[in-house]
Write a protein that holds these residues in place. Structure first.
Motif, PDB file in Angstrom:
ATOM      1  N   SER A  16      -0.351   0.532   4.917  1.00  0.00           N
ATOM      2  CA  SER A  16      -1.877   0.988   5.993  1.00  0.00           C
ATOM      3  C   SER A  16      -2.675   1.186   4.345  1.00  0.00           C
ATOM      4  CB  SER A  16      -1.557   1.606   7.232  1.00  0.00           C
ATOM      5  OG  SER A  16      -2.728   1.697   7.170  1.00  0.00           O
ATOM      6  N   THR A  17      -3.843   1.268   4.348  1.00  0.00           N
ATOM      7  CA  THR A  17      -5.129   2.035   3.333  1.00  0.00           C
ATOM      8  C   THR A  17      -6.048   2.551   4.238  1.00  0.00           C
ATOM      9  OG1 THR A  17      -6.876   0.133   3.984  1.00  0.00           O
ATOM     10  CG2 THR A  17      -5.429  -0.451   1.565  1.00  0.00           C
ATOM     11  N   ARG A  18      -5.721   2.995   5.829  1.00  0.00           N
ATOM     12  CA  ARG A  18      -6.556   4.044   6.514  1.00  0.00           C
ATOM     13  C   ARG A  18      -6.742   4.894   6.173  1.00  0.00           C
ATOM     14  NH1 ARG A  18      -2.395   5.446  10.983  1.00  0.00           N
ATOM     15  NH2 ARG A  18      -2.536   2.949  11.022  1.00  0.00           N
ATOM     16  N   ASP A  19      -6.016   5.856   5.491  1.00  0.00           N
ATOM     17  CA  ASP A  19      -6.013   6.871   4.639  1.00  0.00           C
ATOM     18  C   ASP A  19      -7.387   6.853   3.667  1.00  0.00           C
ATOM     19  OD1 ASP A  19      -4.193   7.998   6.000  1.00  0.00           O
ATOM     20  OD2 ASP A  19      -2.931   8.639   5.093  1.00  0.00           O
ATOM     21  N   TYR A  20      -7.271   6.293   2.877  1.00  0.00           N
ATOM     22  CA  TYR A  20      -8.576   5.641   1.860  1.00  0.00           C
ATOM     23  C   TYR A  20      -9.740   4.807   2.335  1.00  0.00           C
ATOM     24  CZ  TYR A  20      -4.402   7.067  -0.209  1.00  0.00           C
ATOM     25  OH  TYR A  20      -3.023   7.646  -0.947  1.00  0.00           O
ATOM     26  N   ALA A  21     -10.019   3.838   3.850  1.00  0.00           N
ATOM     27  CA  ALA A  21     -11.181   3.657   4.205  1.00  0.00           C
ATOM     28  C   ALA A  21     -11.976   4.527   4.342  1.00  0.00           C
ATOM     29  CB  ALA A  21     -10.184   2.840   5.739  1.00  0.00           C
ATOM     30  N   ASP A  22     -13.183   3.888   4.166  1.00  0.00           N
ATOM     31  CA  ASP A  22     -14.539   4.031   4.643  1.00  0.00           C
ATOM     32  C   ASP A  22     -15.459   3.011   5.239  1.00  0.00           C
ATOM     33  OD1 ASP A  22     -15.073   2.664   2.277  1.00  0.00           O
ATOM     34  OD2 ASP A  22     -15.366   4.197   0.324  1.00  0.00           O
ATOM     35  N   SER A  23     -16.597   2.850   5.084  1.00  0.00           N
ATOM     36  CA  SER A  23     -18.120   1.865   5.793  1.00  0.00           C
ATOM     37  C   SER A  23     -17.579   0.888   4.949  1.00  0.00           C
ATOM     38  CB  SER A  23     -19.200   2.756   5.447  1.00  0.00           C
ATOM     39  OG  SER A  23     -19.350   2.977   4.956  1.00  0.00           O
ATOM     40  N   VAL A  24     -17.283   1.395   3.195  1.00  0.00           N
ATOM     41  CA  VAL A  24     -16.962   0.508   2.851  1.00  0.00           C
ATOM     42  C   VAL A  24     -16.144  -0.587   2.188  1.00  0.00           C
ATOM     43  CG1 VAL A  24     -17.972  -0.850   0.080  1.00  0.00           C
ATOM     44  CG2 VAL A  24     -19.473   0.519   1.168  1.00  0.00           C
ATOM     45  N   ASN A  25     -15.519  -0.345   2.343  1.00  0.00           N
ATOM     46  CA  ASN A  25     -13.737   0.018   2.250  1.00  0.00           C
ATOM     47  C   ASN A  25     -12.953  -0.446   3.675  1.00  0.00           C
ATOM     48  OD1 ASN A  25     -13.754  -0.997  -0.403  1.00  0.00           O
ATOM     49  ND2 ASN A  25     -14.250   1.371  -0.937  1.00  0.00           N
ATOM     50  N   PRO A  26     -12.983  -0.862   4.716  1.00  0.00           N
ATOM     51  CA  PRO A  26     -12.500  -1.067   5.774  1.00  0.00           C
ATOM     52  C   PRO A  26     -11.164  -0.814   5.621  1.00  0.00           C
ATOM     53  CG  PRO A  26     -13.332  -3.375   6.304  1.00  0.00           C
ATOM     54  CD  PRO A  26     -13.708  -2.382   4.292  1.00  0.00           C
ATOM     55  N   THR A  27     -10.606  -0.483   6.300  1.00  0.00           N
ATOM     56  CA  THR A  27      -8.579   0.118   6.761  1.00  0.00           C
ATOM     57  C   THR A  27      -8.256  -1.400   6.627  1.00  0.00           C
ATOM     58  OG1 THR A  27      -8.820   1.497   8.408  1.00  0.00           O
ATOM     59  CG2 THR A  27      -6.952   0.486   8.170  1.00  0.00           C
ATOM     60  N   GLN A  28      -7.302  -2.005   6.001  1.00  0.00           N
ATOM     61  CA  GLN A  28      -6.529  -2.689   5.919  1.00  0.00           C
ATOM     62  C   GLN A  28      -4.567  -2.783   5.823  1.00  0.00           C
ATOM     63  OE1 GLN A  28      -7.081  -4.871   1.550  1.00  0.00           O
ATOM     64  NE2 GLN A  28      -9.376  -5.098   2.193  1.00  0.00           N
ATOM     65  N   GLU A  29      -4.454  -3.517   6.949  1.00  0.00           N
ATOM     66  CA  GLU A  29      -2.453  -3.550   7.034  1.00  0.00           C
ATOM     67  C   GLU A  29      -2.352  -4.491   7.016  1.00  0.00           C
ATOM     68  OE1 GLU A  29      -2.100  -2.447  11.486  1.00  0.00           O
ATOM     69  OE2 GLU A  29      -3.145   0.361  10.209  1.00  0.00           O
ATOM     70  N   SER A  30      -0.358  -4.183   6.206  1.00  0.00           N
ATOM     71  CA  SER A  30       0.082  -5.594   6.139  1.00  0.00           C
ATOM     72  C   SER A  30       1.429  -5.153   6.952  1.00  0.00           C
ATOM     73  CB  SER A  30      -0.156  -5.424   4.814  1.00  0.00           C
ATOM     74  OG  SER A  30      -1.610  -6.513   4.259  1.00  0.00           O
ATOM     75  N   ASP A  31       2.234  -5.691   6.880  1.00  0.00           N
ATOM     76  CA  ASP A  31       3.457  -5.709   7.263  1.00  0.00           C
ATOM     77  C   ASP A  31       4.561  -6.750   5.984  1.00  0.00           C
ATOM     78  OD1 ASP A  31       3.523  -4.384   9.533  1.00  0.00           O
ATOM     79  OD2 ASP A  31       2.884  -6.000  10.304  1.00  0.00           O
ATOM     80  N   TYR A  32       5.398  -5.781   5.475  1.00  0.00           N
ATOM     81  CA  TYR A  32       5.868  -6.364   4.720  1.00  0.00           C
ATOM     82  C   TYR A  32       7.282  -6.796   4.980  1.00  0.00           C
ATOM     83  CZ  TYR A  32       2.243  -6.204   1.353  1.00  0.00           C
ATOM     84  OH  TYR A  32       0.843  -5.982   1.471  1.00  0.00           O
ATOM     85  N   ALA A  33       8.530  -7.342   4.247  1.00  0.00           N
ATOM     86  CA  ALA A  33       9.839  -7.656   5.132  1.00  0.00           C
ATOM     87  C   ALA A  33      10.949  -7.960   3.454  1.00  0.00           C
ATOM     88  CB  ALA A  33      10.851  -8.584   5.726  1.00  0.00           C
ATOM     89  N   LEU A  34      11.827  -6.722   2.888  1.00  0.00           N
ATOM     90  CA  LEU A  34      11.844  -6.683   1.855  1.00  0.00           C
ATOM     91  C   LEU A  34      13.396  -6.411   1.829  1.00  0.00           C
ATOM     92  CD1 LEU A  34       9.632  -3.437   0.486  1.00  0.00           C
ATOM     93  CD2 LEU A  34       9.721  -5.716  -0.307  1.00  0.00           C
TER      94      LEU A  34
END
Length: 87
Positions: free
Chosen positions: A9-27
């Motif tokens: 997740s990019t939640r900690d770095y999100a702002d009005s220009v760069n919204p939160t993005q989340e992705s799931d990965y199976a490694l």
């Protein structure tokens, strides 16, 4: 084979220009095998941990001196079981 499910997740770095993005990965760790009679996990013939059953499901417990390292670099997720600094 051992798998790690990771949510990035990019939640900690999100702002009005760069919204939160989340992705799931199976490694996957294709060289890790489970001996179901002993619940030991091995890689290339060496025991690296155990599968422990608990009240809320099962968990992998790595041997002392090993750690799971998962990181993102240039948009790719990498994972490895490595010697730890806390032996």
């Amino acid at each position: 084979m051992l798998f790690a499910d990771v949510k990035y997740s990019t939640r900690d770095y999100a702002d009005s220009v760069n919204p939160t993005q989340e992705s799931d990965y199976a490694l996957s760790f294709p060289s890790v095998r489970l001996d179901s009679s002993t619940n030991k996990l091995t890689a290339h013939g060496t025991t690296i941990g155990t599968l422990q059953h608990g009240l809320f499901g099962s968990e992998v417990v790595l041997k002392r001196g090993l750690e799971l390292d998962i990181h993102r670099h240039h948009g790719k997720i990498y994972a490895a079981i490595l010697p730890s600094d806390n032996r």
